[in-house]
Design a protein around this motif. Structure first.
Motif, PDB file in Angstrom:
ATOM      1  N   ARG A  46       0.701  -1.261  -0.077  1.00 56.63           N
ATOM      2  CA  ARG A  46       0.078   0.035   0.015  1.00 56.63           C
ATOM      3  C   ARG A  46       0.882   1.152   0.026  1.00 56.63           C
ATOM      4  O   ARG A  46       1.791   1.557   0.825  1.00 56.63           O
ATOM      5  CB  ARG A  46      -1.109   0.003   1.213  1.00 56.63           C
ATOM      6  CG  ARG A  46      -1.953   1.220   1.302  1.00 56.63           C
ATOM      7  CD  ARG A  46      -3.006   0.953   2.528  1.00 56.63           C
ATOM      8  NE  ARG A  46      -2.011   1.532   3.553  1.00 56.63           N
ATOM      9  CZ  ARG A  46      -2.881   1.431   4.655  1.00 56.63           C
ATOM     10  NH1 ARG A  46      -3.971   1.262   4.881  1.00 56.63           N
ATOM     11  NH2 ARG A  46      -1.823   1.874   6.008  1.00 56.63           N
ATOM     12  N   ASN A  94      -2.181  -7.126  -2.675  1.00 59.14           N
ATOM     13  CA  ASN A  94      -2.771  -5.977  -2.983  1.00 59.14           C
ATOM     14  C   ASN A  94      -3.658  -5.259  -2.055  1.00 59.14           C
ATOM     15  O   ASN A  94      -4.760  -6.025  -1.634  1.00 59.14           O
ATOM     16  CB  ASN A  94      -3.299  -5.936  -4.262  1.00 59.14           C
ATOM     17  CG  ASN A  94      -3.699  -4.426  -4.861  1.00 59.14           C
ATOM     18  OD1 ASN A  94      -3.864  -3.389  -4.126  1.00 59.14           O
ATOM     19  ND2 ASN A  94      -3.382  -4.203  -6.022  1.00 59.14           N
ATOM     20  N   THR A 150       0.915  -7.919  -7.818  1.00 59.28           N
ATOM     21  CA  THR A 150       1.156  -6.616  -7.310  1.00 59.28           C
ATOM     22  C   THR A 150       2.512  -6.011  -8.207  1.00 59.28           C
ATOM     23  O   THR A 150       3.086  -6.854  -8.708  1.00 59.28           O
ATOM     24  CB  THR A 150       1.776  -6.721  -6.001  1.00 59.28           C
ATOM     25  OG1 THR A 150       2.598  -7.414  -5.631  1.00 59.28           O
ATOM     26  CG2 THR A 150       0.482  -7.154  -5.173  1.00 59.28           C
ATOM     27  N   SER A 171      -0.038  -5.344 -14.004  1.00 59.24           N
ATOM     28  CA  SER A 171      -0.260  -6.009 -12.764  1.00 59.24           C
ATOM     29  C   SER A 171      -1.816  -6.323 -12.415  1.00 59.24           C
ATOM     30  O   SER A 171      -2.112  -7.419 -11.877  1.00 59.24           O
ATOM     31  CB  SER A 171      -0.028  -4.710 -11.473  1.00 59.24           C
ATOM     32  OG  SER A 171      -0.621  -5.047 -10.122  1.00 59.24           O
ATOM     33  N   LYS A 172      -2.835  -5.375 -12.988  1.00 61.43           N
ATOM     34  CA  LYS A 172      -4.174  -5.659 -12.688  1.00 61.43           C
ATOM     35  C   LYS A 172      -4.418  -6.841 -13.569  1.00 61.43           C
ATOM     36  O   LYS A 172      -5.295  -7.611 -13.276  1.00 61.43           O
ATOM     37  CB  LYS A 172      -5.008  -4.455 -13.228  1.00 61.43           C
ATOM     38  CG  LYS A 172      -4.657  -3.433 -11.948  1.00 61.43           C
ATOM     39  CD  LYS A 172      -5.594  -2.042 -12.253  1.00 61.43           C
ATOM     40  CE  LYS A 172      -5.239  -1.133 -11.356  1.00 61.43           C
ATOM     41  NZ  LYS A 172      -6.025   0.175 -11.831  1.00 61.43           N
TER      42      LYS A 172
END
Length: 302
Positions: A103, A231, A276, A270-271
């Motif tokens: 984060r 994530n 991550t 990443s998505k």
């Protein structure tokens, strides 16, 4: 004689410990040391000594958040629960506002559960309060050590409800939630540690109205103790490992090669691959500010 001994142990354990939660036993049958001597005429038990499990025997330090800094933990690791449910740490619906994972470029080693300052907090299991004091970053913090080796951490409190060395039972009041320490808005920062190592709480527990423990006998790999592979904005795909064989098999990581396309960014990759940015960077020895070019090959590990 055996039935008489069983009855005596049951009566003694209940009278001495007064357990309010029979599903999570403070005194396990394996923790009994029974010394007996049979009289040749009357077969009378001369002496019974009960030795309870002492979870305060090692690394019991009130002054530090993590007293296990020099402890070596071997994976895969087995955790056992005698309950099928936990007590909710808050008295209303649990809304997770930030998950275990990477984060803003840092490791978020717990989950954030929404609350209003002054909401009551409760112990998830029976245990003993190891720490009840201010901790840097976490603010007013209560740490409860449990009888299976786990510690649960309740951070950003506004008021303490227990003292260090207090024995607590499942569902017991611990204090009031708040915004103390480094908190952005009132919430409970809940951490689950084993010997100082944080575990993704959602791997062990379902944070819904069922308050379920995912398995009474569950195995951990380092995947579930490494925030950089998760994530904080979304829940990781969770498949509990129920045996040592499953845990070892899961260590054989699936790798694939991703060929960078024109216009791709690390965030998009990443998505698209459900990993991550930190994991991509670590696997490929690049930084999150590195320039990626069309045709470049990236290793994706899952």
């Amino acid at each position: 004689m055996k039935s008489l001994l069983t009855c005596l142990l049951t009566v003694l354990s209940l009278s001495v410990y007064g357990q309010k939660n029979p599903d999570l036993n403070i005194v396990d049958e394996l923790d009994f040391e029974i010394l007996n001597k049979e009289d040749s005429r009357d077969s009378i038990i001369e002496l019974i000594t009960i030795v309870p499990k002492d979870i305060k025997a090692e690394h019991w330090d009130h002054t530090v958040y993590n007293p296990f800094k020099n402890e070596v933990v071997i994976f895969p690791l087995q955790l056992e629960f005698k309950d099928s449910t936990y007590a909710s740490p808050i008295g209303k619906n649990k809304v997770i506002t930030s998950r275990y994972g990477w984060r803003r470029g840092r490791a978020h080693k717990g989950i954030d559960i929404d609350l209003v300052t002054g909401d009551s907090l409760f112990a998830m299991f029976d245990g003993i309060v190891r720490m009840s004091r201010y901790s840097r970053g976490h603010g007013k913090t209560v740490v409860v050590r449990h009888y299976n080796g786990l510690e649960t951490v309740y951070a950003h409190l506004s008021k303490y409800g227990v003292k260090e060395n207090d024995s607590v039972f499942k569902g017991q009041y611990l204090g009031k939630g708040g915004v103390s320490g480094n908190a952005r808005g009132s919430h409970l920062h809940l951490v689950v540690n084993y010997k100082g190592i944080s575990i993704n709480p959602e791997y062990l527990f379902e944070f819904n109205e069922s308050n379920s423990i995912r398995a009474n006998d569950i195995w951990l790999t380092q995947k579930w103790t490494s925030p950089y592979v998760h994530n904080s904005k979304r829940q990781s795909k969770i498949t509990p490992l129920l045996s040592e064989e499953d845990a070892i098999a899961s260590l054989k990581k699936q790798k694939k090669i991703y060929v960078v396309k024109r216009g791709d960014t690390l965030s998009q990759i990443s998505k698209r691959n459900n990993v991550t940015i930190a994991a991509i960077c670590k696997t490929n020895a690049i930084s999150k500010t590195s320039v990626i070019k069309p045709g470049q090959k990236l290793v994706i590990e899952k």
